[in-house]
Scaffold this active site. Sequence first.
Site, PDB file in Angstrom:
ATOM      1  N   ARG A  18       0.808  -1.219   0.000  1.00 42.01           N
ATOM      2  CA  ARG A  18       0.000   0.000   0.000  1.00 42.01           C
ATOM      3  C   ARG A  18       0.847   1.278   0.000  1.00 42.01           C
ATOM      4  O   ARG A  18       0.316   2.379  -0.140  1.00 42.01           O
ATOM      5  CB  ARG A  18      -0.978  -0.016   1.181  1.00 42.01           C
ATOM      6  CG  ARG A  18      -2.205  -0.866   0.842  1.00 42.01           C
ATOM      7  CD  ARG A  18      -3.240  -0.773   1.917  1.00 42.01           C
ATOM      8  NE  ARG A  18      -2.893  -1.603   3.057  1.00 42.01           N
ATOM      9  CZ  ARG A  18      -3.334  -1.391   4.298  1.00 42.01           C
ATOM     10  NH1 ARG A  18      -4.101  -0.361   4.553  1.00 42.01           N
ATOM     11  NH2 ARG A  18      -2.987  -2.200   5.271  1.00 42.01           N
ATOM     12  N   GLY A  83       3.199 -15.539   8.304  1.00 40.76           N
ATOM     13  CA  GLY A  83       2.649 -15.018   9.554  1.00 40.76           C
ATOM     14  C   GLY A  83       3.724 -14.565  10.520  1.00 40.76           C
ATOM     15  O   GLY A  83       4.897 -14.911  10.385  1.00 40.76           O
ATOM     16  N   ARG A 319      24.538  23.780   2.206  1.00 44.49           N
ATOM     17  CA  ARG A 319      24.601  22.413   1.684  1.00 44.49           C
ATOM     18  C   ARG A 319      25.710  21.627   2.374  1.00 44.49           C
ATOM     19  O   ARG A 319      26.462  22.160   3.175  1.00 44.49           O
ATOM     20  CB  ARG A 319      24.805  22.483   0.166  1.00 44.49           C
ATOM     21  CG  ARG A 319      23.553  22.993  -0.565  1.00 44.49           C
ATOM     22  CD  ARG A 319      23.817  23.195  -2.031  1.00 44.49           C
ATOM     23  NE  ARG A 319      24.460  22.015  -2.619  1.00 44.49           N
ATOM     24  CZ  ARG A 319      25.185  22.034  -3.732  1.00 44.49           C
ATOM     25  NH1 ARG A 319      25.375  23.170  -4.395  1.00 44.49           N
ATOM     26  NH2 ARG A 319      25.724  20.942  -4.201  1.00 44.49           N
ATOM     27  N   ASN A 372      33.612  26.973  -9.368  1.00 43.20           N
ATOM     28  CA  ASN A 372      34.381  25.854  -8.790  1.00 43.20           C
ATOM     29  C   ASN A 372      34.405  24.630  -9.695  1.00 43.20           C
ATOM     30  O   ASN A 372      35.143  23.702  -9.442  1.00 43.20           O
ATOM     31  CB  ASN A 372      33.801  25.462  -7.427  1.00 43.20           C
ATOM     32  CG  ASN A 372      32.345  25.025  -7.517  1.00 43.20           C
ATOM     33  OD1 ASN A 372      31.588  25.537  -8.341  1.00 43.20           O
ATOM     34  ND2 ASN A 372      31.961  24.093  -6.677  1.00 43.20           N
ATOM     35  N   TYR A 373      33.610  24.625 -10.761  1.00 40.24           N
ATOM     36  CA  TYR A 373      33.414  23.391 -11.526  1.00 40.24           C
ATOM     37  C   TYR A 373      33.646  23.661 -13.003  1.00 40.24           C
ATOM     38  O   TYR A 373      33.108  24.622 -13.555  1.00 40.24           O
ATOM     39  CB  TYR A 373      31.966  22.924 -11.279  1.00 40.24           C
ATOM     40  CG  TYR A 373      31.618  21.581 -11.866  1.00 40.24           C
ATOM     41  CD1 TYR A 373      32.453  20.480 -11.679  1.00 40.24           C
ATOM     42  CD2 TYR A 373      30.430  21.400 -12.568  1.00 40.24           C
ATOM     43  CE1 TYR A 373      32.111  19.247 -12.188  1.00 40.24           C
ATOM     44  CE2 TYR A 373      30.083  20.162 -13.087  1.00 40.24           C
ATOM     45  CZ  TYR A 373      30.925  19.092 -12.899  1.00 40.24           C
ATOM     46  OH  TYR A 373      30.583  17.860 -13.409  1.00 40.24           O
ATOM     47  N   ARG A 426      38.627  43.376 -15.114  1.00 41.24           N
ATOM     48  CA  ARG A 426      37.563  43.805 -16.027  1.00 41.24           C
ATOM     49  C   ARG A 426      38.122  44.846 -16.987  1.00 41.24           C
ATOM     50  O   ARG A 426      39.174  45.428 -16.748  1.00 41.24           O
ATOM     51  CB  ARG A 426      36.406  44.410 -15.241  1.00 41.24           C
ATOM     52  CG  ARG A 426      36.838  45.473 -14.239  1.00 41.24           C
ATOM     53  CD  ARG A 426      35.675  46.361 -13.854  1.00 41.24           C
ATOM     54  NE  ARG A 426      35.644  46.771 -12.479  1.00 41.24           N
ATOM     55  CZ  ARG A 426      35.988  47.989 -12.046  1.00 41.24           C
ATOM     56  NH1 ARG A 426      36.478  48.889 -12.873  1.00 41.24           N
ATOM     57  NH2 ARG A 426      35.883  48.292 -10.773  1.00 41.24           N
TER      58      ARG A 426
HETATM   59  C1  UD1 Z   1      -0.487  -7.730  13.931  1.00 39.31           C
HETATM   60  C2  UD1 Z   1      -0.953  -8.547  15.110  1.00 39.31           C
HETATM   61  C3  UD1 Z   1      -2.145  -7.849  15.750  1.00 39.31           C
HETATM   62  C4  UD1 Z   1      -1.763  -6.466  16.175  1.00 39.31           C
HETATM   63  C5  UD1 Z   1      -1.201  -5.674  15.000  1.00 39.31           C
HETATM   64  C6  UD1 Z   1      -0.601  -4.388  15.503  1.00 39.31           C
HETATM   65  C7  UD1 Z   1      -0.446 -10.874  14.596  1.00 39.31           C
HETATM   66  C8  UD1 Z   1      -0.986 -12.157  14.109  1.00 39.31           C
HETATM   67  N1  UD1 Z   1      -1.299  -9.852  14.646  1.00 39.31           N
HETATM   68  O1  UD1 Z   1      -1.534  -7.727  12.979  1.00 39.31           O
HETATM   69  O2  UD1 Z   1      -2.577  -8.576  16.895  1.00 39.31           O
HETATM   70  O3  UD1 Z   1      -2.871  -5.779  16.719  1.00 39.31           O
HETATM   71  O4  UD1 Z   1      -0.135  -6.403  14.365  1.00 39.31           O
HETATM   72  O5  UD1 Z   1      -0.200  -3.584  14.436  1.00 39.31           O
HETATM   73  O6  UD1 Z   1       0.699 -10.792  14.938  1.00 39.31           O
HETATM   74  N2  UD1 Z   1       5.460  -9.793   9.150  1.00 39.31           N
HETATM   75  C9  UD1 Z   1       6.523 -10.519   8.689  1.00 39.31           C
HETATM   76  N3  UD1 Z   1       6.307 -11.766   8.177  1.00 39.31           N
HETATM   77  C10 UD1 Z   1       5.072 -12.305   8.130  1.00 39.31           C
HETATM   78  C11 UD1 Z   1       3.993 -11.569   8.594  1.00 39.31           C
HETATM   79  C12 UD1 Z   1       4.216 -10.302   9.111  1.00 39.31           C
HETATM   80  O7  UD1 Z   1       7.658 -10.061   8.740  1.00 39.31           O
HETATM   81  O8  UD1 Z   1       4.952 -13.454   7.665  1.00 39.31           O
HETATM   82  C13 UD1 Z   1       5.690  -8.455   9.698  1.00 39.31           C
HETATM   83  C14 UD1 Z   1       5.047  -7.370   8.862  1.00 39.31           C
HETATM   84  O9  UD1 Z   1       5.946  -6.883   7.896  1.00 39.31           O
HETATM   85  C15 UD1 Z   1       4.702  -6.316   9.882  1.00 39.31           C
HETATM   86  C16 UD1 Z   1       4.449  -7.131  11.130  1.00 39.31           C
HETATM   87  O10 UD1 Z   1       5.081  -8.381  10.950  1.00 39.31           O
HETATM   88  O11 UD1 Z   1       5.775  -5.451  10.137  1.00 39.31           O
HETATM   89  C17 UD1 Z   1       2.971  -7.298  11.441  1.00 39.31           C
HETATM   90  O12 UD1 Z   1       2.354  -7.989  10.395  1.00 39.31           O
HETATM   91  P1  UD1 Z   1       0.950  -7.549   9.830  1.00 39.31           P
HETATM   92  O13 UD1 Z   1       0.586  -8.459   8.734  1.00 39.31           O
HETATM   93  O14 UD1 Z   1       0.926  -6.093   9.581  1.00 39.31           O
HETATM   94  O15 UD1 Z   1       0.033  -7.894  11.088  1.00 39.31           O
HETATM   95  P2  UD1 Z   1      -1.375  -7.279  11.446  1.00 39.31           P
HETATM   96  O16 UD1 Z   1      -2.401  -7.982  10.685  1.00 39.31           O
HETATM   97  O17 UD1 Z   1      -1.335  -5.809  11.385  1.00 39.31           O
END
Ligand code: UD1
Length: 451
Positions: A18, A83, A319, A372-373, A426
């Site tokens: 997103r 997950g 800069r 300078n360049y 000049r």
């Molecule tokens: C998660 C929590 C939820 C919490 C919320 C807070 C879980 C199952 N749920 O939900 O309870 O309220 O965050 O923001 O944990 N990620 C990985 N690998 C994966 C899945 C996720 O690295 O396989 C990372 C994502 O990049 C992100 C974070 O873990 O930074 C959370 O994952 P996301 O999918 O955003 O979880 P939510 O559904 O928001």
Amino acid sequence: MSERTCLSVILAAGEGTRMKSATPKVLHKIAGLEMLGHVTRALDEAGSGDKALIVGHGAEAVSKAAESFAPGAETFVQAQRLGTGHAVLAARPAIARGYDDVLVTFGDTPLISREALRALRARLADGSDIVVMGFRTDRPAGYGRLIEDGEALVAIREEKDCSDEERKITFCNGGAMGISGGRALELLDSIGNDNAKGEYYLTDIVQIATGRGLTVRAIEADYESALGINNRAELASAEAIWQERRRHAMMLDGVTMIAPHTVYFSHDTSVGRDTVIEPDVFFGPGVTIGENVTLKANCHIEEARVDAGASIGPFARLRPGAEIMDGAKVGNFVEIKKTLVEPGAKIPHLSYVGDARIGAKANLGAGTITCNYDGFSKHFTDIEPEAFVGTNSSLVAPVTIGAGAYVASGSVITESVPADALAFGRARQSNREGLGKRLRERLAVLKARRG
Ligand code: UD1
Ligand code: CA
């Protein structure tokens, strides 16, 4: 607490679609520092030990960027996004080394506070097996709900798996969690994927631990600590919160701002006491401002240093490599790059000065430009102390203007000027008596003939 060892596991494998970006989500910046950098900084400030970074989408870019803000971090690749529980287990080799505490944080919650992280560890030190960072919100949609029984946290229910009653709960999972290191692997290995999303939920270890009679608690953190960034509008909101906090802290530290909401700092901006910042000043990374400096309205400053008592702007651009020493003055519509401006020197108006030294108390007239360049290389201009350069002069580098020397206005200086000399670069002016009048008469006649 410091005697307890800690591993911080930072989840940063997410795609962040997103954001609509070629850049991985966690590398989008707030105050000039990657979101992930904000998280690792909070962890550092909370003394949270070793770091394991879980990367996936854009793994190479994320690991490379992390070298600058989290140099010692180990990276682990989560090849498939199955997950949050599965993601933490990518760091199995690190967790298996055996730490007292394992802290799990997300790379996309940049405003997580060190206090919340400290609180998680403090509760582990007090004997809890799992501690979850909760927060309260009127709009809990999308968050996991914290289900408590008295003091105990008994489960975290993901939105999609909630009953109607559970969905009304406003105490939510903010994402960060502390797990007793000795139990972490066995608990994580017990997580299944029998839920609405078919994912291995980290949050399931709460119920698993409760079932085993372990102690699970929730702490309450501020809303900002749990603020996850999913798109650029949320990124801008987090930036606004960050800026607001930094302005407030700066003012409490003795910096005057006339219109604080128009001043933008970077994560590492340092400003000394009694400095006054007028409206609309932007600081890029790497800026150090001394005490009693005046930054007049509408300046843009990055990778630069300004020492005590100097005056910059209005409408000045400093800069990278601009070093403005005590009491020096850089005025309106002046751009300075990689230049040492020594104490008391003045560049009051309309100049470009790059790859140069401006000696103490030297004065550059309006419109002075260092050339300078040459299209291939940059060359150095050395203006020695108390030299005076007349207006609208071009200094073709490499060139030296000796101490106390004068350069006549409108000069193009291609050869060095000895100390105390007066240089004319000049054409000499010649005045012809009466020729102006004759020219005017001739032009009038020509115009009359054309009608
Ligand atoms: C998660 C929590 C939820 C919490 C919320 C807070 C879980 C199952 N749920 O939900 O309870 O309220 O965050 O923001 O944990 N990620 C990985 N690998 C994966 C899945 C996720 O690295 O396989 C990372 C994502 O990049 C992100 C974070 O873990 O930074 C959370 O994952 P996301 O999918 O955003 O979880 P939510 O559904 O928001
Ligand atoms: Ca999320």
